[in-house]
Design a protein around this motif. Structure first.
Motif, PDB file in Angstrom:
ATOM      1  N   TYR A  47       0.830  -1.197   0.000  1.00  0.00           N
ATOM      2  CA  TYR A  47       0.000   0.000   0.000  1.00  0.00           C
ATOM      3  C   TYR A  47       0.872   1.258   0.000  1.00  0.00           C
ATOM      4  O   TYR A  47       1.411   1.647   1.042  1.00  0.00           O
ATOM      5  N   ARG A  63      -3.637   4.765  -4.418  1.00  0.00           N
ATOM      6  CA  ARG A  63      -4.881   5.086  -3.716  1.00  0.00           C
ATOM      7  C   ARG A  63      -6.067   5.175  -4.669  1.00  0.00           C
ATOM      8  O   ARG A  63      -7.156   4.688  -4.368  1.00  0.00           O
ATOM      9  N   LYS A 104      -8.221  -0.381   1.611  1.00  0.00           N
ATOM     10  CA  LYS A 104      -6.866  -0.417   1.073  1.00  0.00           C
ATOM     11  C   LYS A 104      -6.465   0.944   0.516  1.00  0.00           C
ATOM     12  O   LYS A 104      -5.316   1.366   0.647  1.00  0.00           O
ATOM     13  N   ASN A 146      -5.552   2.922   3.377  1.00  0.00           N
ATOM     14  CA  ASN A 146      -4.238   2.492   3.872  1.00  0.00           C
ATOM     15  C   ASN A 146      -3.109   3.083   3.030  1.00  0.00           C
ATOM     16  O   ASN A 146      -2.014   3.340   3.545  1.00  0.00           O
ATOM     17  N   CYS A 147      -3.377   3.274   1.741  1.00  0.00           N
ATOM     18  CA  CYS A 147      -2.380   3.904   0.872  1.00  0.00           C
ATOM     19  C   CYS A 147      -2.194   5.380   1.227  1.00  0.00           C
ATOM     20  O   CYS A 147      -1.079   5.909   1.174  1.00  0.00           O
ATOM     21  N   LYS A 157      -4.088   7.953   4.057  1.00  0.00           N
ATOM     22  CA  LYS A 157      -5.142   8.171   5.059  1.00  0.00           C
ATOM     23  C   LYS A 157      -5.849   9.511   4.879  1.00  0.00           C
ATOM     24  O   LYS A 157      -6.873   9.762   5.522  1.00  0.00           O
TER      25      LYS A 157
END
Length: 512
Positions: A75, A80, A105, A108-109, A111
């Protein structure tokens, strides 16, 4: 490109030219080859993802996800948008579990990528995943400071409080944070906010203000540019044509020339929207020998395709051939039968307004059974007016009170015509009776279907909670045990008096 093999801007421009020239394959090959021959490039990958998704090049989109290794837990910020589009793709295809995972995900890449928060917040709420919704809201409040972003987070915090039956607290947040001003320019969230306010105010018994909020929301939706293409008159005109065509005489001509299989295990669950069809759907799918289809126009799409090939001439149905009828039937079962187990079950196709298409259903599946869901006509009207539907030529009728009344009257008038002209094998079940005497009503319904009653039917709300997503306005209601507060809801609203007079015929006909 000949001079600089990895000049990504030239590839993007050339791919756009190919799209304009309708050279789909060249466009796809150009972008995919770039990613295969060069290192990962965020601009090319994102452009390809947006282009493949928007133009529905779904096979190529899936290939893109593999090439960019989205299935591996690497990630980093550059991926994103890819995960975001992957989430959109899964959500569009109703794979909601994978959609949630992709949005997470994406977060996570990066925020701070708020687009994924917006999609995930809405998906968690609409799938009744309230515990995860609360966690996401709490986490997001620690990250974001932008007024618009905080406004959306407060909206979902208010929604969550509404779902927890804390209606006053929900409404207080809306007032204190001035959400009406902050979200005024966002058509999706503003209509969602007005809808939430109407629910809060109704529960707080402030009925006049609740009605005003719904009226404001409906006018807002009605005036959106994308909804101006819809006309409620189209479906009214169609129903008038059906009354002239689906006569005993014409049906006899059609049936006389065709051979039919025994499709008594096929059942169509119909009724005017907000008449309790989602409740019945949830109850029936709890039975071990019943499969209820998700609310999709399986047969209606095949009907449209048939008439598109006949210049939309209804009279052509009189001359439908055995081959054409069998094709429609076989294609329909291909769509709805997923396993050998399904063949052993009663199949229930739930699409409320397919009651308008009972004439066509009678021509293709004359031995199928019909379940007619009924509810007090005045409660139906107030519920349709208050509900937030996806707008089309039918649902646009619910944005104005008088239109909703007219639409109901015409649909029930058509059903009465079908009663007289078609030999319908149907069972009427009232929402109010199910609420007041569950066991007797459901036993009678199950008996009509030729099955044995199962005690677990009484815990239908457990089945509802296990469903990934319920795609009707009732999604937040059917996960609860039966309640009677929605019966005679219409009496709380002064303007409902005219509906009682207007719908008197149907109130009497169905013994309300």
């Amino acid at each position: 490109i000949d001079i600089e093999k990895d000049e990504y801007e030239a590839y993007i421009n050339l791919s756009n030219i190919y799209i304009l020239q309708n050279k789909k394959d060249k466009c796809i090959k150009l972008l995919i080859n770039y990613l295969l021959k060069n290192n990962f490039n965020e601009n090319i990958a994102n452009h390809a993802a947006k282009l493949f998704y928007n133009y529905k090049f779904y096979d190529s989109l899936l290939s893109l996800f593999k090439i960019t290794k989205l299935d591996t837990p690497n990630y980093f910020k550059e991926k994103r948008l890819l995960y975001f589009i992957q989430g959109n793709f899964f959500e569009k295809n109703e794979d909601f579990k994978k959609a949630k995972s992709s949005y997470l995900k994406s977060i996570n890449c990066d925020k701070y990528f708020f687009n994924s928060y917006k999609k995930l917040l809405n998906l968690l709420e609409s799938t009744n995943d309230l515990k995860k919704l609360r966690t996401l809201i709490d986490d997001a409040f620690k990250i974001f400071e932008n007024k618009y972003q905080i406004g959306i987070l407060n909206l979902y915090k208010s929604l969550l409080l509404n779902r927890e039956k804390k209606f006053k607290d929900s409404q207080n947040i809306i007032s204190i944070t001035n959400l009406n001003i902050k979200l005024k320019n966002d058509k999706f969230f503003y209509s969602k906010l007005l809808d939430l306010e109407s629910k809060n105010l109704e529960k707080l018994k402030n009925y006049n203000e609740a009605y005003k909020k719904v009226e404001e929301r409906n006018n807002f939706i009605f005036n959106l540019d994308e909804n101006k293409k819809y006309s409620g008159n189209k479906i009214l005109e169609t129903m008038q044509k059906y009354k002239k065509f689906y006569t005993k005489k014409n049906i006899a001509k059609i049936v006389k020339n065709l051979e039919y299989q025994n499709d008594e295990s096929l059942v169509f669950l119909v009724g005017f929207p907000r008449s309790g069809t989602t409740l019945l759907d949830t109850i029936l799918r709890t039975h071990s020998k019943i499969k209820v289809l998700e609310e999709k126009p399986y047969l209606i799409d095949l009907r449209h395709n048939y008439f598109n090939n006949k210049n939309n001439d209804l009279l052509e149905l009189i001359n439908i051939t055995q081959k054409e009828r069998d094709y429609i039937r076989n294609e329909y079962f291909k769509k709805i039968i997923e396993s050998s187990e399904d063949k052993k079950k009663i199949i229930i196709d739930k699409l409320p307004l397919s009651m308008i298409e009972l004439g066509f259903i009678k021509c293709i599946f004359p031995k199928s059974k019909i379940i007619l869901a009924m509810r007090h006509p005045c409660d139906v009207i107030i519920s349709c007016f208050f509900s937030s539907f996806k707008i089309n030529d039918a649902m646009v009728n619910f944005l104005k009170w008088e239109d909703a009344l007219t639409f109901y009257d015409r649909v029930l008038d058509l059903f009465e015509f079908y009663e007289d002209q078609l030999d319908l094998n149907y069972f009427t079940i009232k929402y109010e009776n199910v609420v007041n005497d569950f066991s007797l009503q459901i036993k009678n319904l199950i008996n009509f279907l030729g099955l044995e009653y199962e005690n677990k039917l009484e815990e239908f709300y457990i089945t509802a909670k296990k469903r990934t997503k319920i795609s009707t306005p009732s999604y937040s209601q059917v996960i609860n045990p039966l309640y009677s507060s929605s019966i005679n809801r219409w009496k709380n609203y002064n303007n409902s008096e005219n509906s009682e007079k207007y719908l008197e015929k149907w109130i009497n006909k169905f013994d309300y």
